[in-house]
Design a protein around this motif. Structure first.
Motif, mmCIF file in Angstrom:
data_model
loop_
_atom_site.group_PDB
_atom_site.id
_atom_site.type_symbol
_atom_site.label_atom_id
_atom_site.label_comp_id
_atom_site.label_asym_id
_atom_site.label_seq_id
_atom_site.Cartn_x
_atom_site.Cartn_y
_atom_site.Cartn_z
ATOM 1 N N LEU A 171 -77.242 14.905 -5.492
ATOM 2 C CA LEU A 171 -77.017 14.860 -6.929
ATOM 3 C C LEU A 171 -75.545 14.665 -7.273
ATOM 4 C CD1 LEU A 171 -78.680 14.997 -9.484
ATOM 5 C CD2 LEU A 171 -78.313 17.457 -9.567
ATOM 6 N N GLY A 172 -74.648 15.224 -6.451
ATOM 7 C CA GLY A 172 -73.224 15.073 -6.705
ATOM 8 C C GLY A 172 -72.797 13.612 -6.645
ATOM 9 N N LYS A 173 -73.345 12.864 -5.693
ATOM 10 C CA LYS A 173 -73.010 11.449 -5.573
ATOM 11 C C LYS A 173 -73.615 10.633 -6.716
ATOM 12 C CE LYS A 173 -72.321 11.409 -0.562
ATOM 13 N NZ LYS A 173 -72.776 10.870 0.746
ATOM 14 N N VAL A 174 -74.800 11.039 -7.186
ATOM 15 C CA VAL A 174 -75.392 10.361 -8.343
ATOM 16 C C VAL A 174 -74.509 10.586 -9.566
ATOM 17 C CG1 VAL A 174 -77.378 10.243 -9.898
ATOM 18 C CG2 VAL A 174 -77.736 10.574 -7.446
ATOM 19 N N LEU A 175 -74.012 11.809 -9.726
ATOM 20 C CA LEU A 175 -73.135 12.137 -10.849
ATOM 21 C C LEU A 175 -71.855 11.308 -10.793
ATOM 22 C CD1 LEU A 175 -72.500 13.844 -13.329
ATOM 23 C CD2 LEU A 175 -71.624 15.628 -11.804
ATOM 24 N N LYS A 176 -71.273 11.185 -9.599
ATOM 25 C CA LYS A 176 -70.051 10.380 -9.433
ATOM 26 C C LYS A 176 -70.336 8.917 -9.772
ATOM 27 C CE LYS A 176 -66.424 9.086 -6.155
ATOM 28 N NZ LYS A 176 -66.478 7.658 -6.544
ATOM 29 N N GLY A 177 -71.482 8.411 -9.310
ATOM 30 C CA GLY A 177 -71.847 7.034 -9.621
ATOM 31 C C GLY A 177 -72.017 6.821 -11.111
ATOM 32 N N PHE A 178 -72.592 7.806 -11.781
ATOM 33 C CA PHE A 178 -72.764 7.757 -13.230
ATOM 34 C C PHE A 178 -71.406 7.652 -13.917
ATOM 35 C CE2 PHE A 178 -73.836 10.570 -17.118
ATOM 36 C CZ PHE A 178 -74.066 9.460 -17.908
ATOM 37 N N LYS A 179 -70.445 8.472 -13.502
ATOM 38 C CA LYS A 179 -69.097 8.433 -14.076
ATOM 39 C C LYS A 179 -68.436 7.085 -13.826
ATOM 40 C CE LYS A 179 -68.057 13.375 -13.511
ATOM 41 N NZ LYS A 179 -67.166 14.335 -12.813
ATOM 42 N N ASP A 180 -68.611 6.552 -12.612
ATOM 43 C CA ASP A 180 -67.997 5.265 -12.268
ATOM 44 C C ASP A 180 -68.547 4.135 -13.142
ATOM 45 O OD1 ASP A 180 -66.481 6.476 -10.315
ATOM 46 O OD2 ASP A 180 -67.819 5.924 -8.661
ATOM 47 N N ILE A 181 -69.856 4.199 -13.439
ATOM 48 C CA ILE A 181 -70.465 3.178 -14.299
ATOM 49 C C ILE A 181 -69.838 3.220 -15.684
ATOM 50 C CG2 ILE A 181 -72.592 2.481 -15.480
ATOM 51 C CD1 ILE A 181 -74.124 3.483 -13.002
ATOM 52 N N ILE A 182 -69.687 4.419 -16.222
ATOM 53 C CA ILE A 182 -69.081 4.584 -17.547
ATOM 54 C C ILE A 182 -67.647 4.060 -17.542
ATOM 55 C CG2 ILE A 182 -68.294 6.280 -19.255
ATOM 56 C CD1 ILE A 182 -71.267 5.912 -19.317
ATOM 57 N N LYS A 183 -66.890 4.411 -16.511
ATOM 58 C CA LYS A 183 -65.473 4.023 -16.432
ATOM 59 C C LYS A 183 -65.317 2.516 -16.272
ATOM 60 C CE LYS A 183 -61.214 4.984 -13.859
ATOM 61 N NZ LYS A 183 -60.603 5.760 -12.740
ATOM 62 N N SER A 184 -66.079 1.916 -15.347
ATOM 63 C CA SER A 184 -65.923 0.488 -15.070
ATOM 64 C C SER A 184 -66.422 -0.393 -16.205
ATOM 65 C CB SER A 184 -66.651 0.126 -13.773
ATOM 66 O OG SER A 184 -68.049 0.364 -13.899
ATOM 67 N N SER A 185 -67.400 0.088 -16.945
ATOM 68 C CA SER A 185 -67.963 -0.710 -18.036
ATOM 69 C C SER A 185 -67.214 -0.529 -19.348
ATOM 70 C CB SER A 185 -69.433 -0.344 -18.245
ATOM 71 O OG SER A 185 -69.561 1.007 -18.671
ATOM 72 N N GLY A 186 -66.369 0.504 -19.394
ATOM 73 C CA GLY A 186 -65.642 0.773 -20.631
ATOM 74 C C GLY A 186 -66.498 1.392 -21.709
#
Length: 418
Positions: A361-376
């Motif tokens: 779940l921690g890696k899913v959470l990190k991936g979620f944050k990365d999507i938000i950051k990279s997409s603006g």
């Protein structure tokens, strides 16, 4: 013929217009085709320049021009009838029926529905028929009628309008009676091979007098209910699937059984065995709930599986389907759950679903944050009925959003055990 492409228990889905409901629409269709014809368009002085500019190589008006002509004609009729009033229309013998149909089915305030008006009224081939004739034709080709996709019509309370001594035993005749009572204009029917369909039905003993109880007992039912007290102290039971319907409070015990597993499914066979002394009540209640459209069902059990790293993942069979929604902002199809009911699935939620491949779940959470950051993109919450961006969201806020997404995916039946 369709039967040549079917496996022994294969099914065919056909949607079609039906009488008697389309009798009135036939007149409206003819009116619109007349109004949109070349001859009519070119005989109207105000339309000559438009028509000339939009006649194609085959000498036909463009679809856009046809629609404009037809809607313009309908608008003029409606405006005239409303100007002189209903009493004067009656004196002049003007058909209110056609005018009301035009208002209801053509002159919508939603331009996005123009495509449907074109499809419904301007198709080259549009041959409505009575349901009984549709079934007769299917049977002549070695097929037979199974059911409609919307089971409410099979268990409709409208049949109570038919005197008991006149209620037909034949299920096809009964359905045709129902179409007359409901003035039905459209059906979504399922057909199968004639010999296979016969296995499903028997004379009497079924929930609707036709389908074998043994077949129905093999189904898994899904329903969810909410309770609220009324001012007079009574209990109202409201369906989660169709909140327009309030259920008899005496069925609370049955609603509780559904709620225990919702959005998972309940085995009808298990329910009948658990309450062996209430079988008649259960059959009658299930028929009633089907008539109200507050039960979904499937041939296989649906289990609510939560996401756990290394234990569960998004279903491998759905990855291609979910990828489509992850990569388009304007999908031409709707996302659906395991029971084919529409759900909202944004590109962001679909991308998060694809992260759920068994990683923790921690890696899913990190991936979620990365999507938000990279997409603006920004996380958005609703306050006082208005959407507002969340500035500098904390880990707890991200976790809350992720939990909601995972719950939606779980309830839709998108996860499987590894």
């Amino acid at each position: 013929m369709g039967k040549n492409y079917l496996s022994p228990h294969g099914l065919i889905y056909i949607s079609y217009n039906t009488y008697p409901g389309w009798k009135g629409k036939d007149v409206l269709r003819d009116l619109m085709l007349f109004a949109a014809s070349n001859e009519t368009a070119l005989s109207i002085a105000a339309a000559k320049d438009i028509a000339k500019a939009e006649i194609d190589a085959n000498g036909e008006l463009s679809a856009k021009n046809k629609l404009a002509m037809a809607k313009g004609f309908c608008t003029a009729l409606v405006d005239f009838s409303e100007k002189i009033g209903q009493d004067e229309c009656y004196k002049l013998g003007i058909s209110r029926h056609t005018i009301n149909f035009a208002k209801e089915h053509v002159l919508t305030n939603n331009p996005e529905k123009d495509y449907y008006v074109m499809h419904e009224y301007f198709e080259t081939f549009n041959d409505p028929c009575y349901f009984k004739d549709f079934v007769a034709k299917a049977r002549s080709h070695g097929l037979d009628y199974v059911a409609d996709t919307h089971l409410q019509s099979h268990f409709s309370q409208i049949f109570e309008a038919i005197p008991a001594g006149m209620m037909p035993n034949d299920r096809i005749i009964k359905e045709q009676f129902g179409d007359f009572l409901l003035n039905k204009a459209f059906r979504c029917s399922i057909l199968g091979l004639k010999e296979s369909v016969l296995e499903l039905f028997t004379a009497g003993g079924g929930l609707d007098g036709g389908v074998k109880k043994s077949v129905l007992e093999s189904l898994y039912l899904q329903a969810g209910f909410e309770y609220q007290n009324t001012r007079d102290g009574r209990l109202e039971i409201i369906s989660k699937l169709n909140k327009a319907h309030k259920i008899n409070p005496e069925l609370k015990w049955l609603c509780d059984e559904f709620n225990t597993l919702y959005p998972g499914t309940l085995s009808l066979k298990d329910l009948l065995e658990k309450y062996s002394q209430k079988q008649d009540i259960i059959w009658a209640s299930v028929a009633h709930l089907l008539a109200l459209g507050v039960i979904d069902f499937s041939a296989a059990p649906l289990r609510v599986i939560s996401y756990e790293g290394a234990k569960t993942r998004v279903k491998e069979s759905l990855r291609g389907y979910i990828s489509y929604f992850a990569n388009t902002d304007a999908p031409v199809i709707g996302a659906a759950n395991e029971l084919n009911a529409l759900i909202s699935l944004s590109p962001l939620e679909a991308k998060v679903a694809l992260l759920c491949d068994g990683r923790d779940l921690g890696k899913v959470l990190k991936g979620f944050k990365d999507i938000i950051k990279s997409s603006g993109q920004s996380l958005v919450q609703v306050r006082n009925g208005k959407q507002e961006k969340i500035e500098a969201p904390t880990d707890a806020v991200f976790k809350g959003f992720l939990d909601n997404i995972l719950e939606k995916l779980s309830n839709a039946g998108y996860f499987e055990k590894i």
